[in-house]
Scaffold this active site. Structure first.
Site, short mmCIF file in Angstrom:
data_model
loop_
_atom_site.label_atom_id
_atom_site.label_comp_id
_atom_site.label_asym_id
_atom_site.label_seq_id
_atom_site.Cartn_x
_atom_site.Cartn_y
_atom_site.Cartn_z
CE LYS A 259 22.90 -30.75 24.05
NZ LYS A 259 23.04 -31.43 22.73
N1 GLU Z 1 25.16 -30.23 19.70
C1 GLU Z 1 25.48 -31.15 19.03
C2 GLU Z 1 25.12 -32.56 19.31
O1 GLU Z 1 24.02 -32.40 20.17
C3 GLU Z 1 26.82 -31.21 18.55
C4 GLU Z 1 27.90 -31.40 19.85
C5 GLU Z 1 29.20 -31.28 19.54
O2 GLU Z 1 29.68 -30.93 18.44
O3 GLU Z 1 29.85 -31.28 20.58
O4 GLU Z 1 25.24 -33.45 18.94
#
Ligand code: GLU
Length: 420
Positions: free
Chosen positions: A112
């Site tokens: 993240k």
């Molecule tokens: N931000 C989204 C999540 O929390 C998508 C993450 C992604 O597609 O890598 O799942």
């Protein structure tokens, strides 16, 4: 919870994520050493982002990228722009990405990113400069085989286009697979923009049926009207569910006979908020509404020890990451309410991110129908697997989902062995 060799954290999402991991890993019979390994980020970087504002002033922003685990493949996860971003929050969100990818058998680890910024106070040109400098600072860590960012709160497909372009210019060639959630014109996938919401609704309908509630005519409240909540409200309505209340950061509104979702979308496009939709009333406590289905699709920690007892929905489907604290989980479980956990409920986004990455790597594009059908298959299969496991173990869905995911990651880690 304290882990012997990890510095303690004082509440918040990281504490919640560790508590969930500890509970699952204890059920799996793992020792403290393995649990600590699973709890600890593999790599993390904090960067300074000097931003030249449109008026010429220079401001210093802080950003993070945490790669929690990459035992099963490249790290994967969103990039968040929010004034509330902290390193501990990004660590928690990265850990949840690891479990989400493992649970859905997407061949990634978890990561993240976050920049501490309120994007509402910055121009598009300023946000582009922030994104390009942040990308440049983390570029040694990312790449299609290393770590693949995607949109999250406060970021969108433009952010991903700038990120992809900055990385590609540095590499000297176009690298579509470095990010997902891109615009269609730049190697985005059909169905990606609505994928999280589609997935939320697939499992919400399954969860309602498993609770003996027929979706047609059931009532729902949706907290958050952004990328996840807005489309979820629309797809729920399409499925015959009566969406009686929605909220955003400015307030909550409701209508007992069901909101006109298309009028609501027009109102939000015109005013920037759900508040004051003609024909609706303000709602003081959306989370406490007596509805069949509650979809928290905003931020972490909104259902906590202080308000869980007032939540009356039979089924809670987590569109957001980490909206329910472990203390609240205990209260909801004791009251017989069903919580479909984030790592299952909102996995549609990363599933179609995976499809986007596969398409970019193969330079071959799928039809919308193919994307939607594969997404539906994966979400339905994951729901059945988690639901079956929870029934067999007589544990809540979150515990079952976390056990299945953690076991997959631990197996990959142990099978690889230690180097040197
Ligand atoms: N931000 C989204 C999540 O929390 C998508 C993450 C992604 O597609 O890598 O799942």
């Amino acid at each position: 919870m304290t882990l012997t060799t990890l510095p303690a954290v004082d509440g918040g999402p990281l504490n919640d994520a560790r508590t969930q991991l500890r509970e699952a890993a204890t059920l799996l019979g793992y020792d403290d050493g393995l649990i600590t390994m699973l709890a600890t980020p593999r790599r993390e970087v904090t960067v300074s982002i000097p931003l030249r504002r449109d008026d010429g002033a220079v401001e210093l922003l802080i950003g993070h990228r945490v790669q929690h685990n990459f035992s099963r493949g490249p790290a994967k996860g969103g990039l968040r722009y929010s004034p509330d971003v902290t390193l501990d929050e990004v660590r928690a969100l990265a850990m949840w990405m690891t479990w989400k990818c493992a649970l859905l058998d997407v061949p990634y680890g978890g990561a993240k990113g976050g920049v501490r910024i309120d994007p509402r106070n910055y121009s598009r040109a300023e946000l582009e400069r922030v994104t390009r400098r942040y990308t440049s600072e983390i570029s040694p860590l990312i790449g299609p085989e290393r770590d693949i960012p995607a949109p999250d709160i406060g970021t969108d497909e433009d952010t991903m286009a700038w990120l992809m372009d900055t990385y590609s210019v540095q590499q000297g060639h176009t690298v579509l697979g470095v990010t997902t959630g891109k615009p269609l014109s730049l190697g985005g996938s059909l169905g990606r923009a609505t994928a999280t919401s589609r997935g939320v609704v697939h499992v919400a309908l399954a969860a309602l049926r498993s609770a003996g509630i027929e979706p047609a005519g059931a009532t729902a409240a949706v907290q958050g009207f952004g990328k996840v909540g807005s489309h979820a409200a629309r797809f729920l309505t399409d499925a015959g569910v009566r969406v009686v209340a929605v909220s955003d950061q400015y307030g909550a509104i409701g209508c007992p006979t069901g909101l006109d979702i298309h009028a609501l979308a027009d109102h939000v496009a015109a005013t920037g908020s759900v508040v004051d939709l003609p024909g609706s009333d303000p709602i003081p406590d959306l989370l406490g509404l007596d509805v069949d289905l509650l979809v928290p699709a905003a931020v972490e920690g909104v259902i906590h020890a202080g308000n869980a007892a007032s939540v009356r929905a039979r089924v809670i489907v987590e569109g957001a990451n980490g909206p329910t604290t472990p203390e609240a989980d205990v209260i909801l479980q004791a009251a017989g309410q069903i919580v479909v956990p984030d790592i299952l409920a909102n996995a549609g986004g990363v599933i179609v991110s995976y499809f986007e990455w596969v398409q970019a790597n193969q330079a071959y594009w799928w039809s919308a129908d193919e994307v939607e059908a594969r997404l539906a298959d994966r979400m339905t299969a994951a729901w059945e697997r988690v639901h079956g496991h929870a029934t067999r173990l007589e544990v809540p869905l979150r515990t079952a989902a976390t056990c299945l995911a953690v076991e997959r990651v631990a197996q990959a880690h142990l099978q690889r062995g230690l180097y040197p």
